[in-house]
Design a protein around this motif. Structure first.
Motif, PDB file in Angstrom:
ATOM      1  N   CYS A  51     -27.331  67.767  54.619  1.00 21.83           N
ATOM      2  CA  CYS A  51     -27.901  68.415  53.435  1.00 21.83           C
ATOM      3  C   CYS A  51     -28.358  69.838  53.751  1.00 21.83           C
ATOM      4  CB  CYS A  51     -29.076  67.602  52.888  1.00 21.83           C
ATOM      5  SG  CYS A  51     -28.584  66.027  52.161  1.00 21.83           S
ATOM      6  N   ILE A  52     -28.655  70.088  55.024  1.00 23.23           N
ATOM      7  CA  ILE A  52     -28.981  71.443  55.462  1.00 23.23           C
ATOM      8  C   ILE A  52     -27.675  72.072  55.933  1.00 23.23           C
ATOM      9  CG2 ILE A  52     -30.323  72.890  57.021  1.00 23.23           C
ATOM     10  CD1 ILE A  52     -32.367  70.672  57.231  1.00 23.23           C
ATOM     11  N   LYS A  53     -27.150  72.971  55.140  1.00 26.22           N
ATOM     12  CA  LYS A  53     -25.833  73.539  55.394  1.00 26.22           C
ATOM     13  C   LYS A  53     -25.951  74.968  55.926  1.00 26.22           C
ATOM     14  CE  LYS A  53     -24.011  70.901  51.475  1.00 26.22           C
ATOM     15  NZ  LYS A  53     -23.381  69.852  52.277  1.00 26.22           N
ATOM     16  N   ALA A  54     -25.175  75.268  56.955  1.00 28.43           N
ATOM     17  CA  ALA A  54     -25.125  76.631  57.480  1.00 28.43           C
ATOM     18  C   ALA A  54     -24.211  77.484  56.603  1.00 28.43           C
ATOM     19  CB  ALA A  54     -24.614  76.626  58.917  1.00 28.43           C
ATOM     20  N   VAL A  55     -24.687  78.665  56.272  1.00 24.92           N
ATOM     21  CA  VAL A  55     -23.879  79.635  55.521  1.00 24.92           C
ATOM     22  C   VAL A  55     -23.541  80.749  56.495  1.00 24.92           C
ATOM     23  CG1 VAL A  55     -23.772  81.190  53.546  1.00 24.92           C
ATOM     24  CG2 VAL A  55     -25.047  79.038  53.374  1.00 24.92           C
ATOM     25  N   ARG A  56     -22.312  80.788  56.917  1.00 23.87           N
ATOM     26  CA  ARG A  56     -21.914  81.660  58.004  1.00 23.87           C
ATOM     27  C   ARG A  56     -22.269  83.115  57.729  1.00 23.87           C
ATOM     28  NH1 ARG A  56     -15.916  81.714  60.875  1.00 23.87           N
ATOM     29  NH2 ARG A  56     -16.471  83.144  62.592  1.00 23.87           N
ATOM     30  N   GLY A  57     -22.915  83.713  58.718  1.00 28.20           N
ATOM     31  CA  GLY A  57     -23.274  85.120  58.628  1.00 28.20           C
ATOM     32  C   GLY A  57     -24.490  85.409  57.774  1.00 28.20           C
ATOM     33  N   VAL A  58     -25.075  84.365  57.168  1.00 25.69           N
ATOM     34  CA  VAL A  58     -26.234  84.591  56.274  1.00 25.69           C
ATOM     35  C   VAL A  58     -27.430  83.768  56.708  1.00 25.69           C
ATOM     36  CG1 VAL A  58     -27.065  84.556  53.887  1.00 25.69           C
ATOM     37  CG2 VAL A  58     -24.636  85.021  54.368  1.00 25.69           C
ATOM     38  N   GLY A  59     -27.311  82.436  56.670  1.00 21.93           N
ATOM     39  CA  GLY A  59     -28.460  81.597  56.997  1.00 21.93           C
ATOM     40  C   GLY A  59     -28.167  80.143  56.675  1.00 21.93           C
ATOM     41  N   TYR A  60     -29.047  79.523  55.859  1.00 21.03           N
ATOM     42  CA  TYR A  60     -28.910  78.106  55.533  1.00 21.03           C
ATOM     43  C   TYR A  60     -29.278  77.852  54.079  1.00 21.03           C
ATOM     44  CZ  TYR A  60     -28.828  77.299  60.606  1.00 21.03           C
ATOM     45  OH  TYR A  60     -28.501  77.324  61.925  1.00 21.03           O
TER      46      TYR A  60
END
Length: 224
Positions: free
Chosen positions: A211-220
């Protein structure tokens, strides 16, 4: 007045931290090693511990783990060893923050203020302190999360991090924003603090870890 226990086998370090802490209005107690720190916490109450890692008799990591077994006291660990392994191991045994020697006393005071401020502002206003979201049950009084019928205790930082995600569901949060909201300061040189804490938090969410997803180059972001 918040009471801080300073634990270090170097008298000069104790003197330095004590001087800055007293100037900022904190009540100070000291110990010379981990064994003395454990004994002090068994007899007295403290709002926060600043503790060195490498000490005779009982090291800081061991002392932190034992203290966390009977009292929920936030710990800032000091160490001349700044490898990723050392920092991650510290978070795994319950350390709330990690400062590498040599350190800036002003930075240490900022971290102390941030942790104590986080604990004061995280008190829930719900009648029973329970938040149910998806299949997760968060006990905001007991600082626990139940996932897949398994209850896990959260550190103060893990709880603050989870609540930040819960209150910002679907929104992408940058690492800088997470650092500022949870730790109370912009990046002070621990580049992967957020990543480490999220890894530890995910381990307590069972099948809901994704449910905690990494957003590449940005955050979570948190989606459930």
């Amino acid at each position: 007045m918040s009471r801080i226990l300073i634990v270090d086998d170097e008298p000069d370090i104790i003197t330095l931290i004590s001087r800055y802490a007293k100037r900022d209005g904190y009540d100070i107690a000291t110990a010379e090693d981990g064994r003395q720190a454990i004994e002090a916490c068994q007899k007295e109450d403290f709002d926060l511990i600043v503790m060195d890692v490498m000490m005779p008799d009982t090291d800081g990591f061991t002392a932190c783990k034992k203290i966390k077994e009977f009292k929920d006291i936030p710990v800032i660990m000091l160490s001349a060893r700044g490898t990723e392994f050392d920092k991650l191991f510290g978070f795994e045994v319950g350390v709330d923050d990690y400062v590498t020697k040599p350190f800036s006393p002003m930075e240490l005071m900022a971290r102390i203020k941030a942790i104590l401020g986080c604990r004061r502002t995280s008190t829930p206003d719900k009648d029973n302190g329970i938040i149910n979201i998806g299949g997760l049950e968060i006990d905001t009084f007991g600082l626990t999360v139940t996932a897949d019928d398994e209850k896990s205790e959260l550190t103060a930082k893990e709880f603050a991090l989870l609540m930040l995600f819960v209150n910002n569901r679907g929104a992408v949060l940058s690492r800088d924003k997470i650092l500022n909201e949870v730790w109370g300061y912009d990046s002070f040189g621990i580049d992967r603090t957020v990543d480490w804490q999220i890894k530890l938090l995910r381990n307590k969410l069972g099948s809901y870890r994704d449910c905690i997803k990494a957003v590449r180059g940005v955050g979570y972001k948190f989606e459930i």
